[in-house]
Write an enzyme that holds these catalytic residues in place. Structure first.
Site, PDB file in Angstrom:
ATOM      1  N   VAL A  34     -25.443  22.739  -8.488  1.00 46.11           N
ATOM      2  CA  VAL A  34     -25.477  24.085  -9.036  1.00 46.11           C
ATOM      3  C   VAL A  34     -25.063  25.092  -7.972  1.00 46.11           C
ATOM      4  O   VAL A  34     -25.528  25.033  -6.825  1.00 46.11           O
ATOM      5  CB  VAL A  34     -26.883  24.410  -9.580  1.00 46.11           C
ATOM      6  CG1 VAL A  34     -26.984  25.879  -9.992  1.00 46.11           C
ATOM      7  CG2 VAL A  34     -27.218  23.510 -10.758  1.00 46.11           C
ATOM      8  N   GLU A  57     -23.581  21.585 -13.018  1.00 43.68           N
ATOM      9  CA  GLU A  57     -24.088  21.418 -14.383  1.00 43.68           C
ATOM     10  C   GLU A  57     -23.912  22.718 -15.162  1.00 43.68           C
ATOM     11  O   GLU A  57     -24.317  23.786 -14.709  1.00 43.68           O
ATOM     12  CB  GLU A  57     -25.572  21.061 -14.361  1.00 43.68           C
ATOM     13  CG  GLU A  57     -26.166  20.944 -15.767  1.00 43.68           C
ATOM     14  CD  GLU A  57     -27.694  20.960 -15.756  1.00 43.68           C
ATOM     15  OE1 GLU A  57     -28.285  20.535 -16.756  1.00 43.68           O
ATOM     16  OE2 GLU A  57     -28.287  21.406 -14.754  1.00 43.68           O
ATOM     17  N   GLN A 101     -19.624  18.134 -15.916  1.00 44.27           N
ATOM     18  CA  GLN A 101     -21.015  17.771 -16.187  1.00 44.27           C
ATOM     19  C   GLN A 101     -21.690  18.849 -17.012  1.00 44.27           C
ATOM     20  O   GLN A 101     -21.623  20.032 -16.690  1.00 44.27           O
ATOM     21  CB  GLN A 101     -21.831  17.572 -14.909  1.00 44.27           C
ATOM     22  CG  GLN A 101     -23.203  16.964 -15.244  1.00 44.27           C
ATOM     23  CD  GLN A 101     -24.191  16.966 -14.116  1.00 44.27           C
ATOM     24  OE1 GLN A 101     -24.588  18.015 -13.628  1.00 44.27           O
ATOM     25  NE2 GLN A 101     -24.597  15.772 -13.681  1.00 44.27           N
ATOM     26  N   CYS A 130     -31.653  15.764 -13.353  1.00 42.83           N
ATOM     27  CA  CYS A 130     -32.099  16.931 -12.577  1.00 42.83           C
ATOM     28  C   CYS A 130     -33.526  17.305 -12.968  1.00 42.83           C
ATOM     29  O   CYS A 130     -33.812  17.522 -14.150  1.00 42.83           O
ATOM     30  CB  CYS A 130     -31.174  18.108 -12.810  1.00 42.83           C
ATOM     31  SG  CYS A 130     -31.644  19.563 -11.844  1.00 42.83           S
ATOM     32  N   LYS A 169     -25.747  10.766 -15.335  1.00 42.26           N
ATOM     33  CA  LYS A 169     -26.419  10.716 -14.042  1.00 42.26           C
ATOM     34  C   LYS A 169     -27.925  10.725 -14.299  1.00 42.26           C
ATOM     35  O   LYS A 169     -28.433  11.627 -14.975  1.00 42.26           O
ATOM     36  CB  LYS A 169     -26.011  11.910 -13.185  1.00 42.26           C
ATOM     37  CG  LYS A 169     -26.567  11.899 -11.761  1.00 42.26           C
ATOM     38  CD  LYS A 169     -25.894  12.999 -10.934  1.00 42.26           C
ATOM     39  CE  LYS A 169     -26.384  13.000  -9.495  1.00 42.26           C
ATOM     40  NZ  LYS A 169     -27.743  13.550  -9.361  1.00 42.26           N
ATOM     41  N   ALA A 256     -23.921  14.754  -2.167  1.00 42.26           N
ATOM     42  CA  ALA A 256     -24.290  16.119  -2.516  1.00 42.26           C
ATOM     43  C   ALA A 256     -24.448  16.957  -1.252  1.00 42.26           C
ATOM     44  O   ALA A 256     -23.500  17.568  -0.780  1.00 42.26           O
ATOM     45  CB  ALA A 256     -25.577  16.118  -3.355  1.00 42.26           C
TER      46      ALA A 256
END
Length: 518
Positions: A34, A57, A101, A130, A169, A256
């Site tokens: 994000v 996302e 995503q 998440c 994911k 990430a």
């Protein structure tokens, strides 16, 4: 014979289509993050060696309201919300490598979003891992881990409804057996790969990643498994990527935070100095007009413990892209970029390049897909003023502005200028409750005109409908540089106002004389 030819063509098309599909085997990917996974960061990761990049996302409820816009100024494809915010921006450079995503808890809405972006991305991914509230509220993200039926419904709907590869994911479940059961169930939906973040729902980056769980999933399914979660402990340089892959038994690796801190972690030749990386990032941010506060956030993530340095303080204080450019000594690049974009914008705004002059009928309403751009018109002049003046010269009734498909009505009198008081009629607009966007229809001589695009304010909605009317009728609307428009119309309006003012003065003088004679 024809049947055999058709079958051959079908197989050739299928083979070609499959050959062009994105593969998730043996790849290194930029993970969805994000505020980080916007276009400049994705392009940077690709430049440094990432095989696949995920966007941040994006929530289905917001995306489903977007319209697809080909941005010729930036040479991008933008997905624009009703309030004019760009929710997702992509370009040709990443088309075959970017994964979209989404956050979703609704199969039908998920399919609608996937079909909206289908021709501009390489694959569709569903966030099912998440744990943050912005994702889990409404049943999205890690909330789906406890609702496998909905998980399956979403993935099955997507796999059957789009031509692109579909992935998801997830996070691991407290029980290894439950994790494997879930992974096998996901595989049966026909997804192309599973990304596994090796932490439980309630664990955070400070907790060690569970490589054994990822390894068990990798051995339990036949599709590629993408290992995620090793940035803090296991992956600090490019050489560590292979070690993480071997420790998890996964086909691929997704990075990430390691990539957020220094995207050149994807370079097989080793990382670059952070300052060079930030310059590279900022060049993309300027080139693609990235929102300054998003760029600022990404740069601060790269600075980390150097955020209080001289450059860091200038970045934190920046309010726009010019400020960011100056912090890194890129003043000339900023000016050059602005000049180039303005030149392309001016070329596109010329009368010869109008692409929104296509009239379509929506029932009895003539429509065009256009937005009101205030900068296209001289100061203190608007399309509504031109339409009103034209109507008066034609001895027609004043144009009226009103709603279609009402969800909320409001009645307001608008005055562009105090000197124009009572010049414009009362108007009614439609307002969409979910995003406070507006749409207005103007009626001239019993004919109706409307923009099919929604505006951010009532005034802009009325102006847009006036533009549609003027263009549909072939009437000059006063745009800057428009032949027979602009200055000439402004002079006529001024002359009319002067004439009216002289009449009022004369009436006043005559009245005073009459009063004085009493």
């Amino acid at each position: 014979m024809q049947h055999r030819v058709d079958a051959l063509l079908y197989h050739l098309w299928t083979d070609a289509d499959m050959a062009n599909r994105l593969s998730f085997a043996n790849i290194t990917a930029l993970a969805p993050m994000v505020r980080v996974g916007t276009l400049p960061m994705r392009l940077l990761a690709l430049d440094y060696g990432a095989d696949v990049v995920y966007c941040e996302e994006l929530i289905d409820i917001k995306m489903v309201q977007c319209r697809r816009v080909e941005n010729e100024v930036l040479q991008t494809v933008d997905f624009v919300a009703p309030d004019d915010r760009v929710m997702f921006r992509t370009c040709e450079r990443e088309k075959r490598q970017v994964v979209f995503q989404m956050g979703t808890a609704d199969p039908d809405r998920a399919l609608g979003v996937a079909r909206l972006v289908e021709k501009d991305v390489a694959a569709i991914d569903v966030n099912m891992g998440c744990p943050k509230e912005y994702s889990t509220k409404g049943g999205m993200g890690a909330a789906l881990l406890s609702d496998p039926d909905k998980m399956e419904a979403i993935l099955s709907k997507l796999v059957g409804g789009v031509s692109l590869p579909v992935t998801c994911k997830i996070r691991i479940l407290p029980s290894l057996e439950d994790t494997l059961t879930l992974a096998r169930r996901i595989e049966k939906t026909g997804v192309a790969a599973i990304a596994v973040h090796g932490r439980f729902k309630d664990e955070r980056p400070r907790h060690p990643v569970h490589c054994d769980f990822i390894s068990a999933v990798a051995h339990a399914v036949s599709i590629p498994v993408i290992a995620n979660g090793g940035s803090l402990d296991l992956v600090k340089t490019h050489d560590d990527i292979q070690a993480f892959k071997e420790a998890t038994g996964a086909s691929s690796v997704m990075l990430a935070r390691a990539a957020m801190w220094n995207p050149s972690v994807f370079r097989s030749a080793g990382p670059l100095p952070l300052h060079d990386v930030m310059i590279h990032y900022l060049r993309y941010a300027l080139r693609y007009d990235n929102h300054a506060f998003n760029s600022k956030y990404c740069l601060c993530q790269m600075l980390r413990d150097k955020v209080e340095s001289l450059v860091g303080k200038r970045v934190q204080a920046a309010q726009n892209n010019r400020d960011l450019s100056e912090a890194y000594g890129l003043d000339d690049l900023f000016e050059q970029t602005q000049t180039e974009q303005e030149a392309r914008r001016d070329a596109l705004l010329s009368p010869e390049r109008r692409r929104d002059d296509v009239v379509a009928m929506d029932g009895d309403v003539a429509t065009m897909a256009l937005k009101f751009q205030r900068r296209e018109y001289p100061p203190q002049l608007t399309p509504k003023m031109f339409l009103l003046e034209w109507s008066r010269r034609q001895k027609m009734a004043q144009p009226t502005y009103q709603t279609v498909n009402t969800t909320k009505k409001s009645t307001t009198s608008f005055n562009e200028n105090k000197r124009q008081q009572n010049l414009f009629p009362t108007s009614i607009q439609v307002q969409r409750a979910q995003d406070r966007a507006f749409q207005s229809t103007v009626t001239v001589e019993d004919k109706k005109y409307r923009s099919s695009l929604w505006e951010k304010s009532k005034k802009f909605a009325e102006q847009a409908s006036a533009v549609v009317c003027l263009r549909a009728l072939g009437i000059p609307e006063g745009r800057v540089g428009e032949e027979n428009g602009g200055r000439r119309e402004k002079r006529k309006m001024a002359d009319n106002r002067d004439s009216d003012e002289e009449k009022r003065k004369k009436q006043t003088v005559d009245g005073d004389r009459d009063t004085g004679s009493l």
